[in-house]
Design an enzyme around this catalytic site. Structure first.
Site, PDB file in Angstrom:
ATOM      1  N   CYS A   1     -15.321   3.155  19.589  1.00 16.62           N
ATOM      2  CA  CYS A   1     -14.927   4.059  20.896  1.00 16.62           C
ATOM      3  C   CYS A   1     -13.792   4.018  22.088  1.00 16.62           C
ATOM      4  CB  CYS A   1     -16.528   3.829  21.818  1.00 16.62           C
ATOM      5  SG  CYS A   1     -17.300   4.365  23.040  1.00 16.62           S
TER       6      CYS A   1
ATOM      7  N   CYS B   1     -12.095  10.624  19.113  1.00 16.22           N
ATOM      8  CA  CYS B   1     -13.055  10.131  19.446  1.00 16.22           C
ATOM      9  C   CYS B   1     -13.942   9.715  18.019  1.00 16.22           C
ATOM     10  CB  CYS B   1     -14.624  11.280  20.560  1.00 16.22           C
ATOM     11  SG  CYS B   1     -16.018  10.798  20.004  1.00 16.22           S
TER      12      CYS B   1
HETATM   13  N1  DGL Z   1     -17.696   7.416  19.933  1.00 17.64           N
HETATM   14  C1  DGL Z   1     -16.874   7.972  21.537  1.00 17.64           C
HETATM   15  C2  DGL Z   1     -15.492   7.941  21.611  1.00 17.64           C
HETATM   16  O1  DGL Z   1     -14.945   7.605  20.303  1.00 17.64           O
HETATM   17  C3  DGL Z   1     -18.110   8.151  22.654  1.00 17.64           C
HETATM   18  C4  DGL Z   1     -18.429   8.997  22.527  1.00 17.64           C
HETATM   19  C5  DGL Z   1     -19.741   9.503  23.788  1.00 17.64           C
HETATM   20  O2  DGL Z   1     -20.309   8.609  23.748  1.00 17.64           O
HETATM   21  O3  DGL Z   1     -19.541  10.452  25.106  1.00 17.64           O
HETATM   22  O4  DGL Z   1     -15.078   8.572  22.878  1.00 17.64           O
END
Ligand code: DGL
Length: 256
Positions: A70, A180
């Site tokens: 993440c 993301c």
């Molecule tokens: N998967 C996430 C990232 O890589 C988080 C997205 C979220 O929960 O806003 O930033």
């Protein structure tokens, strides 16, 4: 011992999908903090709190490495996590470096959550690469919600992306960086909306390679095992497997 993958939701599966290709004989735990997604619209303090709670839980599961799959959690918490725990912690980094390496004199568009774009970690990366004039940034926060709802190609998704891209002059860009992990599900949708010369890059393969370097591989081929948790509750694999199927159908990404 197991390898833990953590994300606010199903975004981290896009990284696990890459890890499975090069580390197929490992036991994995996938932790989706879906009860608290999205992270990108929360404060740093809230995110740090959620990440530390989840990591405390994962540490108790006999893990040998943790992948913060993440970008948002990495931006906010990776430094403090590394200072607190001694196991290898592999975080995400938007693929700005590889994008610039193959760029001619056009710009790179960094797409991420609102929070990742606000955080110092990205600012430092751009500064260290001397890339202030070579990049632009764009929040695609709503894609996180669409991915959680398993909506990738719907007209409203395309309209959202078209609106976000409306003011961009694509002739000045040669790459998009997906900063993301939720965004990788949309590579084909994004591909269909942008000119062919613009490459789409993610940091997922690089993170998987980094995990391989940091993890001693097992010699015995036991096959893959994955346990799933949704915010500390054991979850059924079916709802996650459909995301892997979706990724198997997605091919718009530039070869890294
Ligand atoms: N998967 C996430 C990232 O890589 C988080 C997205 C979220 O929960 O806003 O930033």
């Amino acid at each position: 011992m197991k390898i833990a993958f953590f994300d606010s939701g199903i975004g981290g599966l896009t990284v696990l999908h890459e890890a499975l290709k090069i580390l197929p004989s490992e036991q994995y735990i996938y932790f989706a903090d879906s009860d608290n997604a999205p992270y990108g619209t929360k404060t740093s303090q809230e995110i740090r709190h959620l990440v530390f709670d989840a990591v405390e839980f994962l540490i108790k599961q006999d893990i040998k490495a943790l992948v913060l799959a993440c970008n948002t959690a990495t931006s906010v918490a990776v430094k403090e996590l590394r200072a607190t725990y001694s196991l290898p912690i592999i975080g995400m980094e938007p693929a700005v470096k590889p994008a610039l390496k193959t760029s001619e004199d056009r710009k790179t568009l960094i797409c991420a959550t609102q929070k990742t774009l606000e955080e110092d970690k990205l600012k430092e990366l751009i500064e260290n690469l001397n890339a202030e004039s070579k990049v632009e940034q764009l929040s695609l926060q709503k894609l996180v919600m669409y991915a959680e709802r398993f909506e990738f190609q719907e007209p409203k998704v395309k309209k959202y992306l078209r609106d976000c891209f409306a003011s961009l002059n694509w002739a000045t860009f040669d790459s998009i960086v997906l900063g993301c992990t939720h965004f990788s599900y949309f590579t084909d949708t994004i591909r269909s909306l942008i000119p062919e010369h613009v490459r789409i890059l993610s940091g997922n393969k690089g993170t998987a390679r980094q995990l391989k370097r940091r993890t001693a591989t097992k010699s015995d081929d036991q096959g893959t095992e994955i346990e799933y948790y949704i915010s500390e509750k054991k979850a059924d694999s079916h709802q996650f497997e459909r995301y892997f199927n979706q990724l198997n159908k997605t091919n718009g990404l530039h070869r890294e």
